[in-house]
Design a protein around this motif. Structure first.
Motif, PDB file in Angstrom:
ATOM      1  N   SER A  24       0.827  -1.213   0.000  1.00 32.99           N
ATOM      2  CA  SER A  24       0.000   0.000   0.000  1.00 32.99           C
ATOM      3  C   SER A  24       0.859   1.260   0.000  1.00 32.99           C
ATOM      4  N   SER A  25       1.901   1.266   0.804  1.00 32.35           N
ATOM      5  CA  SER A  25       2.797   2.430   0.871  1.00 32.35           C
ATOM      6  C   SER A  25       3.474   2.691  -0.464  1.00 32.35           C
ATOM      7  N   LEU A  26       3.937   1.637  -1.120  1.00 33.31           N
ATOM      8  CA  LEU A  26       4.589   1.805  -2.422  1.00 33.31           C
ATOM      9  C   LEU A  26       3.625   2.428  -3.432  1.00 33.31           C
ATOM     10  N   LEU A  27       2.371   1.985  -3.417  1.00 36.07           N
ATOM     11  CA  LEU A  27       1.389   2.549  -4.338  1.00 36.07           C
ATOM     12  C   LEU A  27       1.067   3.999  -3.980  1.00 36.07           C
ATOM     13  N   ASP A  28       0.832   4.275  -2.706  1.00 36.00           N
ATOM     14  CA  ASP A  28       0.511   5.645  -2.290  1.00 36.00           C
ATOM     15  C   ASP A  28       1.654   6.611  -2.558  1.00 36.00           C
ATOM     16  N   GLU A  29       2.874   6.135  -2.479  1.00 35.61           N
ATOM     17  CA  GLU A  29       4.051   6.975  -2.725  1.00 35.61           C
ATOM     18  C   GLU A  29       4.441   6.999  -4.203  1.00 35.61           C
ATOM     19  N   TRP A  30       3.630   6.336  -5.042  1.00 35.41           N
ATOM     20  CA  TRP A  30       3.835   6.307  -6.488  1.00 35.41           C
ATOM     21  C   TRP A  30       5.189   5.679  -6.864  1.00 35.41           C
ATOM     22  N   ARG A  31       5.626   4.713  -6.049  1.00 32.77           N
ATOM     23  CA  ARG A  31       6.869   3.978  -6.304  1.00 32.77           C
ATOM     24  C   ARG A  31       6.502   2.695  -7.057  1.00 32.77           C
ATOM     25  N   LEU A  32       5.974   2.887  -8.264  1.00 27.50           N
ATOM     26  CA  LEU A  32       5.372   1.806  -9.023  1.00 27.50           C
ATOM     27  C   LEU A  32       6.370   0.759  -9.502  1.00 27.50           C
ATOM     28  N   GLU A  33       7.590   1.182  -9.825  1.00 26.61           N
ATOM     29  CA  GLU A  33       8.591   0.201 -10.253  1.00 26.61           C
ATOM     30  C   GLU A  33       8.907  -0.768  -9.121  1.00 26.61           C
ATOM     31  N   GLU A  34       9.009  -0.253  -7.904  1.00 27.85           N
ATOM     32  CA  GLU A  34       9.252  -1.116  -6.743  1.00 27.85           C
ATOM     33  C   GLU A  34       8.040  -1.998  -6.472  1.00 27.85           C
ATOM     34  N   TRP A  35       6.850  -1.453  -6.681  1.00 25.13           N
ATOM     35  CA  TRP A  35       5.619  -2.223  -6.474  1.00 25.13           C
ATOM     36  C   TRP A  35       5.570  -3.430  -7.414  1.00 25.13           C
ATOM     37  N   PRO A  88      -0.785  15.419 -13.725  1.00 23.66           N
ATOM     38  CA  PRO A  88      -0.023  14.829 -12.623  1.00 23.66           C
ATOM     39  C   PRO A  88      -0.808  13.681 -11.991  1.00 23.66           C
ATOM     40  N   HIS A  89      -0.080  12.796 -11.358  1.00 26.67           N
ATOM     41  CA  HIS A  89      -0.718  11.581 -10.851  1.00 26.67           C
ATOM     42  C   HIS A  89      -1.611  11.857  -9.648  1.00 26.67           C
ATOM     43  N   SER A  90      -2.539  10.931  -9.451  1.00 27.26           N
ATOM     44  CA  SER A  90      -3.472  11.018  -8.327  1.00 27.26           C
ATOM     45  C   SER A  90      -2.718  10.930  -7.006  1.00 27.26           C
ATOM     46  N   GLN A  91      -3.280  11.573  -6.008  1.00 28.99           N
ATOM     47  CA  GLN A  91      -2.811  11.393  -4.637  1.00 28.99           C
ATOM     48  C   GLN A  91      -3.759  10.371  -4.012  1.00 28.99           C
ATOM     49  N   LEU A 157     -19.121   2.059 -11.445  1.00 28.88           N
ATOM     50  CA  LEU A 157     -18.024   2.977 -11.159  1.00 28.88           C
ATOM     51  C   LEU A 157     -18.497   4.417 -11.005  1.00 28.88           C
ATOM     52  N   ALA A 158     -19.536   4.808 -11.690  1.00 34.56           N
ATOM     53  CA  ALA A 158     -20.022   6.180 -11.566  1.00 34.56           C
ATOM     54  C   ALA A 158     -20.593   6.380 -10.170  1.00 34.56           C
ATOM     55  N   PRO A 159     -20.403   7.469  -9.491  1.00 29.60           N
ATOM     56  CA  PRO A 159     -19.728   8.670  -9.973  1.00 29.60           C
ATOM     57  C   PRO A 159     -18.218   8.620  -9.785  1.00 29.60           C
ATOM     58  N   GLN A 160     -17.657   7.516  -9.294  1.00 29.89           N
ATOM     59  CA  GLN A 160     -16.219   7.447  -9.059  1.00 29.89           C
ATOM     60  C   GLN A 160     -15.421   7.625 -10.345  1.00 29.89           C
ATOM     61  N   GLY A 161     -15.936   7.129 -11.452  1.00 32.00           N
ATOM     62  CA  GLY A 161     -15.267   7.368 -12.718  1.00 32.00           C
ATOM     63  C   GLY A 161     -14.194   6.347 -13.036  1.00 32.00           C
ATOM     64  N   LYS A 162     -13.112   6.838 -13.594  1.00 30.72           N
ATOM     65  CA  LYS A 162     -12.058   6.002 -14.139  1.00 30.72           C
ATOM     66  C   LYS A 162     -11.228   5.341 -13.036  1.00 30.72           C
ATOM     67  N   ILE A 163     -10.729   4.175 -13.361  1.00 33.26           N
ATOM     68  CA  ILE A 163      -9.726   3.542 -12.502  1.00 33.26           C
ATOM     69  C   ILE A 163      -8.420   3.594 -13.276  1.00 33.26           C
ATOM     70  N   SER A 164      -7.839   4.777 -13.361  1.00 39.06           N
ATOM     71  CA  SER A 164      -6.589   4.941 -14.083  1.00 39.06           C
ATOM     72  C   SER A 164      -5.400   4.668 -13.180  1.00 39.06           C
ATOM     73  N   PHE A 165      -5.595   4.757 -11.864  1.00 36.98           N
ATOM     74  CA  PHE A 165      -4.540   4.436 -10.920  1.00 36.98           C
ATOM     75  C   PHE A 165      -4.628   2.941 -10.616  1.00 36.98           C
ATOM     76  N   VAL A 166      -3.702   2.441  -9.869  1.00 39.51           N
ATOM     77  CA  VAL A 166      -3.654   1.008  -9.580  1.00 39.51           C
ATOM     78  C   VAL A 166      -4.312   0.742  -8.234  1.00 39.51           C
ATOM     79  N   LEU A 167      -5.267  -0.195  -8.231  1.00 45.39           N
ATOM     80  CA  LEU A 167      -5.912  -0.593  -6.982  1.00 45.39           C
ATOM     81  C   LEU A 167      -4.947  -1.424  -6.189  1.00 45.39           C
TER      82      LEU A 167
END
Length: 167
Positions: A24-35, A88-91, A157-167
């Motif tokens: 979870s921390s790796l995803l929240d910190e946008w450290r996707l390569e490590e994830w 810019p990426h989601s927080q 998904l509406a009104p949440q919309g797109k899942i462009s980030f990683v769950l």
């Protein structure tokens, strides 16, 4: 397996929780390569359609159904400025809880957990709730994810919309 590496049959819930919190921390910190490195080479990562969470992803449509190569490509795309949905990426802020060990094998453990992902982007706040299902294998350097399934607890998904980030 070395003597210092625990057998999957003896893994504790606390050890599994620590691993899920790391992910979870790796995803929240946008450290996707490590994830991505948390996954085995033969992994599967899926998020089934919200109206058919128990369906076979090989037979029906899914929000996400990636093997390792596609997961790596997803990370590359998400980090590019051309990925307008995430630049810019989601927080995000993830809360993972209710972790349970469902089954133990000699080299793997099946786990479930509840999640709540809060996403902030462009002045908009969305929340995604659901359940994770993992098959974790024990390696010499800790757990690796062989399978991750993120089942959203939304009927749409509406009104949440797109899942462009990683769950």
């Amino acid at each position: 397996m070395t003597a210092a590496t625990p057998n999957a049959a003896t893994v504790t819930r606390s050890e599994v929780e620590d691993f899920l919190f790391l992910e979870s921390s790796l995803l929240d910190e946008w450290r996707l390569e490590e994830w991505v490195e948390l996954f085995t080479l033969d992994c599967t990562y899926e998020a089934p359609a919200t109206d058919a969470p128990a369906s076979d992803p090989g037979q029906t449509w899914s929000l996400i159904h990636d093997r390792r190569t596609m997961l790596e490509q997803r990370v590359i795309r998400l980090k590019k400025p051309e990925a307008h949905a995430e630049f810019p990426h989601s927080q995000t802020s993830r809360i993972v809880g209710n972790v349970r060990i469902l089954d133990r094998g000699p080299d793997a453990v099946s786990v479930s957990a509840s999640f709540l992902v809060s996403r902030m982007k462009a002045g908009k706040f969305d929340q995604y709730a659901g359940h994770y299902y993992y098959d974790l294998v024990q390696g010499e350097d800790g757990f690796k994810i062989r399978r991750k399934k993120a089942v959203l607890a939304h009927d749409r998904l509406a009104p949440q919309g797109k899942i462009s980030f990683v769950l």
